[in-house]
Motif scaffolding. Structure first.
Motif, PDB file in Angstrom:
ATOM      1  N   VAL A  78       0.837  -1.200   0.000  1.00 51.52           N
ATOM      2  CA  VAL A  78       0.000   0.000   0.000  1.00 51.52           C
ATOM      3  C   VAL A  78       0.870   1.247   0.000  1.00 51.52           C
ATOM      4  O   VAL A  78       0.574   2.231  -0.697  1.00 51.52           O
ATOM      5  CB  VAL A  78      -0.934   0.005   1.232  1.00 51.52           C
ATOM      6  CG1 VAL A  78      -1.665   1.344   1.345  1.00 51.52           C
ATOM      7  CG2 VAL A  78      -1.932  -1.142   1.149  1.00 51.52           C
ATOM      8  N   GLU A  79       1.954   1.214   0.764  1.00 51.84           N
ATOM      9  CA  GLU A  79       2.868   2.364   0.821  1.00 51.84           C
ATOM     10  C   GLU A  79       3.461   2.657  -0.552  1.00 51.84           C
ATOM     11  O   GLU A  79       3.541   3.819  -0.988  1.00 51.84           O
ATOM     12  CB  GLU A  79       3.985   2.092   1.826  1.00 51.84           C
ATOM     13  CG  GLU A  79       4.945   3.259   1.995  1.00 51.84           C
ATOM     14  CD  GLU A  79       6.056   2.958   2.988  1.00 51.84           C
ATOM     15  OE1 GLU A  79       6.787   3.894   3.364  1.00 51.84           O
ATOM     16  OE2 GLU A  79       6.187   1.776   3.400  1.00 51.84           O
ATOM     17  N   GLN A  80       3.863   1.614  -1.261  1.00 45.17           N
ATOM     18  CA  GLN A  80       4.413   1.804  -2.607  1.00 45.17           C
ATOM     19  C   GLN A  80       3.354   2.333  -3.569  1.00 45.17           C
ATOM     20  O   GLN A  80       3.624   3.194  -4.412  1.00 45.17           O
ATOM     21  CB  GLN A  80       4.980   0.481  -3.122  1.00 45.17           C
ATOM     22  CG  GLN A  80       6.219   0.009  -2.388  1.00 45.17           C
ATOM     23  CD  GLN A  80       6.742  -1.312  -2.922  1.00 45.17           C
ATOM     24  OE1 GLN A  80       6.186  -1.875  -3.856  1.00 45.17           O
ATOM     25  NE2 GLN A  80       7.799  -1.810  -2.302  1.00 45.17           N
ATOM     26  N   GLU A  81       2.129   1.815  -3.435  1.00 46.35           N
ATOM     27  CA  GLU A  81       1.038   2.256  -4.307  1.00 46.35           C
ATOM     28  C   GLU A  81       0.714   3.730  -4.088  1.00 46.35           C
ATOM     29  O   GLU A  81       0.541   4.495  -5.045  1.00 46.35           O
ATOM     30  CB  GLU A  81      -0.198   1.406  -4.051  1.00 46.35           C
ATOM     31  CG  GLU A  81      -1.382   1.759  -4.944  1.00 46.35           C
ATOM     32  CD  GLU A  81      -2.601   0.903  -4.652  1.00 46.35           C
ATOM     33  OE1 GLU A  81      -3.679   1.219  -5.178  1.00 46.35           O
ATOM     34  OE2 GLU A  81      -2.466  -0.073  -3.878  1.00 46.35           O
ATOM     35  N   GLU A  82       0.640   4.136  -2.813  1.00 43.23           N
ATOM     36  CA  GLU A  82       0.352   5.536  -2.506  1.00 43.23           C
ATOM     37  C   GLU A  82       1.495   6.443  -2.955  1.00 43.23           C
ATOM     38  O   GLU A  82       1.268   7.553  -3.435  1.00 43.23           O
ATOM     39  CB  GLU A  82       0.107   5.707  -0.998  1.00 43.23           C
ATOM     40  CG  GLU A  82      -1.174   5.061  -0.491  1.00 43.23           C
ATOM     41  CD  GLU A  82      -2.416   5.730  -1.041  1.00 43.23           C
ATOM     42  OE1 GLU A  82      -2.350   6.929  -1.388  1.00 43.23           O
ATOM     43  OE2 GLU A  82      -3.460   5.055  -1.148  1.00 43.23           O
ATOM     44  N   GLY A  83       2.722   5.941  -2.798  1.00 39.24           N
ATOM     45  CA  GLY A  83       3.867   6.741  -3.196  1.00 39.24           C
ATOM     46  C   GLY A  83       3.924   6.978  -4.696  1.00 39.24           C
ATOM     47  O   GLY A  83       4.383   8.026  -5.160  1.00 39.24           O
ATOM     48  N   SER A  84       3.442   6.000  -5.464  1.00 34.52           N
ATOM     49  CA  SER A  84       3.464   6.124  -6.930  1.00 34.52           C
ATOM     50  C   SER A  84       2.441   7.135  -7.445  1.00 34.52           C
ATOM     51  O   SER A  84       2.518   7.588  -8.587  1.00 34.52           O
ATOM     52  CB  SER A  84       3.187   4.769  -7.578  1.00 34.52           C
ATOM     53  OG  SER A  84       1.861   4.329  -7.283  1.00 34.52           O
ATOM     54  N   LYS A  85       1.472   7.523  -6.598  1.00 34.23           N
ATOM     55  CA  LYS A  85       0.456   8.478  -7.025  1.00 34.23           C
ATOM     56  C   LYS A  85       0.989   9.901  -7.051  1.00 34.23           C
ATOM     57  O   LYS A  85       0.377  10.796  -7.638  1.00 34.23           O
ATOM     58  CB  LYS A  85      -0.752   8.403  -6.089  1.00 34.23           C
ATOM     59  CG  LYS A  85      -1.510   7.085  -6.164  1.00 34.23           C
ATOM     60  CD  LYS A  85      -2.668   7.074  -5.180  1.00 34.23           C
ATOM     61  CE  LYS A  85      -3.420   5.746  -5.243  1.00 34.23           C
ATOM     62  NZ  LYS A  85      -4.554   5.710  -4.266  1.00 34.23           N
ATOM     63  N   GLY A  86       2.113  10.115  -6.355  1.00 37.35           N
ATOM     64  CA  GLY A  86       2.726  11.433  -6.381  1.00 37.35           C
ATOM     65  C   GLY A  86       1.912  12.501  -5.681  1.00 37.35           C
ATOM     66  O   GLY A  86       1.807  13.630  -6.152  1.00 37.35           O
ATOM     67  N   SER A  87       1.298  12.148  -4.558  1.00 38.92           N
ATOM     68  CA  SER A  87       0.506  13.119  -3.814  1.00 38.92           C
ATOM     69  C   SER A  87       1.384  14.279  -3.344  1.00 38.92           C
ATOM     70  O   SER A  87       2.530  14.091  -2.915  1.00 38.92           O
ATOM     71  CB  SER A  87      -0.133  12.441  -2.593  1.00 38.92           C
ATOM     72  OG  SER A  87      -0.768  13.385  -1.778  1.00 38.92           O
ATOM     73  N   ILE A  88       0.845  15.499  -3.458  1.00 41.62           N
ATOM     74  CA  ILE A  88       1.627  16.688  -3.093  1.00 41.62           C
ATOM     75  C   ILE A  88       1.945  16.694  -1.595  1.00 41.62           C
ATOM     76  O   ILE A  88       3.078  16.894  -1.169  1.00 41.62           O
ATOM     77  CB  ILE A  88       0.858  17.976  -3.460  1.00 41.62           C
ATOM     78  CG1 ILE A  88       0.660  18.040  -4.977  1.00 41.62           C
ATOM     79  CG2 ILE A  88       1.618  19.213  -2.968  1.00 41.62           C
ATOM     80  CD1 ILE A  88      -0.157  19.237  -5.434  1.00 41.62           C
ATOM     81  N   ALA A  89       0.940  16.454  -0.804  1.00 37.32           N
ATOM     82  CA  ALA A  89       1.144  16.495   0.642  1.00 37.32           C
ATOM     83  C   ALA A  89       1.762  15.212   1.175  1.00 37.32           C
ATOM     84  O   ALA A  89       2.394  15.208   2.231  1.00 37.32           O
ATOM     85  CB  ALA A  89      -0.190  16.743   1.348  1.00 37.32           C
ATOM     86  N   ASN A  90       1.563  14.111   0.440  1.00 44.42           N
ATOM     87  CA  ASN A  90       2.084  12.811   0.854  1.00 44.42           C
ATOM     88  C   ASN A  90       1.571  12.385   2.225  1.00 44.42           C
ATOM     89  O   ASN A  90       2.234  11.646   2.943  1.00 44.42           O
ATOM     90  CB  ASN A  90       3.620  12.805   0.879  1.00 44.42           C
ATOM     91  CG  ASN A  90       4.207  12.532  -0.493  1.00 44.42           C
ATOM     92  OD1 ASN A  90       3.589  11.831  -1.311  1.00 44.42           O
ATOM     93  ND2 ASN A  90       5.364  13.099  -0.760  1.00 44.42           N
TER      94      ASN A  90
END
Length: 233
Positions: free
Chosen positions: A87-99
């Motif tokens: 899940v961490e890798q998936e969220e990281g790949s989205k490139g969220s500004i605030a992360n």
């Protein structure tokens, strides 16, 4: 008369102490077995830990319960760790500004890693302070069994991997010298280490060779087993 009373009192106190210890031991063992049936691994670990720190050599049944409890408890946390890491890798790949999602997931992952490390440290602490010192030098099965537990506990860090290799070599040498090729502990030792080679060291060819060699050695000794023994397929 007074001296006789003192001796009798001390003997009774000793007998009561022994009886209390035995009752507590049987109570813990029964509950550990019950927890195993219910697959409540934290409870298995709790009761077997109480038995394991008594500074006496464990029976094969107790030894296996100790191993099964910790192995499954750590395994359950590892499953959670792999899911959260994905899940961490998936969220990281989205490139969220605030992360923000990535930070939250990372916090969960680090918390799990800390829990796994704590359990591993507990296993090693019990092994080195209680179980290994309590195993007699003649009890090769216990010594080899505990040796393989050491290198199977924590393989996430370089220092742990180095210690794991050292523990395996010691256990493997003892197994080759003292146990038959068909002995379950020796076979399990070879299987566990082949998995270590495959999953941790990522040396796949050597992992396959190690497992195959153990199987071939066992096959060569099958004629020495009682006929009722289950054949290795």
């Amino acid at each position: 008369m007074y001296l006789t009373y003192q001796v009798s009192h001390k003997v009774n106190s000793l007998l009561n102490s022994c009886f209390s210890y035995l009752l507590h031991h049987l109570h813990s063992l029964f509950l550990a077995k019950l927890a195993e049936e219910a697959k409540r691994w934290e409870d298995v670990v709790y009761y077997m830990r109480n038995i394991s720190i008594s500074d006496r050599e464990l029976t094969p049944e107790e030894r296996n319960l100790f191993s099964v409890g910790y192995k499954n408890l750590i395994g359950a946390y590892h499953v959670s760790w792999r899911l959260i890491s994905a899940v961490e890798q998936e969220e990281g790949s989205k490139g969220s500004i605030a992360n923000v999602p990535v930070a939250l997931v990372k916090h969960c992952r680090l918390k799990l890693e800390g829990k796994i490390a704590s359990i591993c440290e507990d296993v090693l602490d019990i092994l080195h302070k209680h179980l290994i010192p309590s195993a007699t030098s003649e009890s090769w099965e216990s010594n080899i069994f505990y040796g393989q537990m050491q290198f199977g506990v924590d393989n996430k860090h370089k220092e742990s991997i180095t210690k794991s290799l050292e523990a395996y070599n010691e256990a493997s040498n003892a197994a080759s010298a003292k146990l038959q090729a068909t002995h379950p502990i020796r076979l399990h030792l070879a299987l566990t280490f082949s998995m270590f080679y495959y999953e941790v060291l990522e040396r796949h060819n050597e992992a396959v060779h190690l497992a195959q060699q153990a199987l071939d050695d066992a096959h060569a000794r099958l004629d020495e087993l009682p006929r009722r023994t289950t054949m290795i397929q």
